[in-house]
Design an enzyme around this catalytic site. Structure first.
Site, PDB file in Angstrom:
ATOM      1  N   SER A 274       1.240  -1.284  -0.139  1.00  0.00           N
ATOM      2  CA  SER A 274       0.350  -0.285  -0.356  1.00  0.00           C
ATOM      3  C   SER A 274       1.031   1.637   0.107  1.00  0.00           C
ATOM      4  O   SER A 274       1.478   1.122  -0.966  1.00  0.00           O
ATOM      5  CB  SER A 274      -0.794  -0.228   1.031  1.00  0.00           C
ATOM      6  OG  SER A 274      -1.528   1.244   1.102  1.00  0.00           O
TER       7      SER A 274
ATOM      8  N   HIS B 229      -2.641  -1.177  -3.754  1.00  0.00           N
ATOM      9  CA  HIS B 229      -4.057  -0.157  -3.352  1.00  0.00           C
ATOM     10  C   HIS B 229      -3.719   0.809  -3.947  1.00  0.00           C
ATOM     11  O   HIS B 229      -2.639   1.629  -4.046  1.00  0.00           O
ATOM     12  CB  HIS B 229      -3.681   0.111  -2.155  1.00  0.00           C
ATOM     13  CG  HIS B 229      -3.813  -0.880  -0.406  1.00  0.00           C
ATOM     14  ND1 HIS B 229      -4.126  -0.785   0.468  1.00  0.00           N
ATOM     15  CD2 HIS B 229      -4.558  -2.538  -1.765  1.00  0.00           C
ATOM     16  CE1 HIS B 229      -3.935  -1.995   1.022  1.00  0.00           C
ATOM     17  NE2 HIS B 229      -4.523  -2.683  -0.010  1.00  0.00           N
TER      18      HIS B 229
ATOM     19  N   ASP C 274      -4.351  -4.837   6.161  1.00  0.00           N
ATOM     20  CA  ASP C 274      -4.380  -6.091   4.531  1.00  0.00           C
ATOM     21  C   ASP C 274      -3.317  -6.901   4.163  1.00  0.00           C
ATOM     22  O   ASP C 274      -2.422  -6.759   4.177  1.00  0.00           O
ATOM     23  CB  ASP C 274      -4.554  -5.075   3.347  1.00  0.00           C
ATOM     24  CG  ASP C 274      -5.427  -6.012   1.791  1.00  0.00           C
ATOM     25  OD1 ASP C 274      -6.241  -6.285   2.294  1.00  0.00           O
ATOM     26  OD2 ASP C 274      -5.063  -5.150   1.218  1.00  0.00           O
TER      27      ASP C 274
END
Length: 347
Positions: A155, A182, A276
């Site tokens: 991310s 992401h 995540d």
């Protein structure tokens, strides 16, 4: 008793610690059984199955290390084992983990961390039993592929991290790589081209029905979760709700990799905010695969790899400057024919 109740065996000779454990677990959906040494615990396990065992090290008759070793030598499904001890040295932790403990915590412990490690550990163990059933059905149908699947979650700080990792990683024709970074669709399409300029393997933006070829890197596009179909071994783009506030998210991908590839699964969790990849890595660990976390100290934003490390899901924690070289050591022996992709990867 509810079927979902967690059956816990507490193996602890200190009465005060047993009281503290009971207080910590008060209000939780658990059923506790207590004993004071390893011999008593083994006898109890002869007649009852436990989801978790909380084990002290120093005990009379049989200590915690010997108990864990004997549990691991038994047939059947072992409990999730937490070594809870006053021994706080790195050597002690290494000894306990090598003996077969799943997690290592020291006294006095933090209540919230204790509950998180316990609940996540039991959750992962139960997922493992479900995943093994899925994998065995795939194997029986001749559907398993003879290469390794490597899922990568990143991310904030991920693009720079991925560029360095794939610059350092040689071409590996025995593995397919799947990335969830992401970001919005336009950014991911642009990043696929940038990553392709430094990687030693082809980089493709994932698409619905795209066949999977080892020696290729697949990047999840924006606004859809990317998963692996465990029957056709093609990519699927699914329009399910966001997970961990993200879409695409790594957890759906990792779950699908665990179901499709079983022990030939690897997850790598890199720099990023949030959690995540943590639960999805639990699926991969439960399926017998390898979970790698970037050393949080080398991450631009350490939350994601730190989550995996703190829950003791990671089998390896590797600093970014060494990550490409270390992953090559794990994955290249498959290409050389030293072992098959379905065999356990040495740590």
């Amino acid at each position: 008793m509810s079927e979902k109740s967690i059956r816990i065996l507490v193996v602890e000779d200190d009465a005060f610690t047993r009281i503290m454990i009971k207080r910590t677990l008060k209000g939780q959906n658990v059923v506790l059984t207590e004993c004071s040494n390893g011999e008593e615990a083994l006898a109890l396990m002869d007649g009852e199955r436990f989801d978790a065992a909380i084990v002290d090290w120093m005990m009379p008759k049989m200590d915690g290390i010997e108990f864990i070793r004997r549990v691991r030598a038994r047939r059947g499904e072992p409990p999730y084992i937490i070594m809870l001890t006053a021994i706080s040295s790195d050597e002690g932790k290494r000894t306990a983990m090598e003996s077969g403990a799943d997690a290592y915590m020291t006294k006095p412990y933090d209540n919230d961390q204790f509950l998180e490690v316990l609940n996540n550990g039991v959750h992962v163990s139960r997922l493992g039993r479900q995943t093994e059933q899925i994998v065995s059905r795939s194997t029986a149908g001749g559907l398993r592929k003879r290469y390794t699947a490597v899922g990568i979650a990143s991310s904030t700080g991920g693009p720079q991290t991925l560029l360095q990792f794939f610059t350092d990683l040689p071409r590996i024709d025995s593995a397919a790589f799947f990335i969830v970074q992401h970001g919005p669709a336009w950014m991911l399409a642009s990043f696929a081209e940038r990553l392709g300029s430094v990687a030693s393997m082809d980089v493709r933006l994932g698409a619905e029905g795209m066949p999977i070829t080892p020696g290729t890197i697949y990047l999840a596009p924006g606004d859809r979760h990317m998963i692996v179909d465990p029957v056709s071994f093609e990519l699927r783009l699914i329009d399910d709700p966001p997970e961990n506030y993200c879409k695409p998210a790594a957890d759906p991908l990792f779950r699908s990799i665990a179901a499709a590839f079983g022990r030939a699964s690897v997850s790598i969790v890199l720099s990023g905010m949030g959690r995540d990849g943590t639960i999805g890595s639990g699926y991969i660990r439960a399926a017998g695969g390898i979970v790698v976390a970037q050393d949080p100290e080398t991450a631009i934003l350490p939350s994601m790899p730190k989550s995996v490390a703190e829950l003791m899901i990671a089998t390896r924690i590797i600093p970014l400057p060494m990550l490409g070289k270390e992953m090559a050591k794990i994955l290249l022996p498959v290409a050389a024919g030293i072992r098959s992709a379905a065999e356990p990867v040495p740590l």
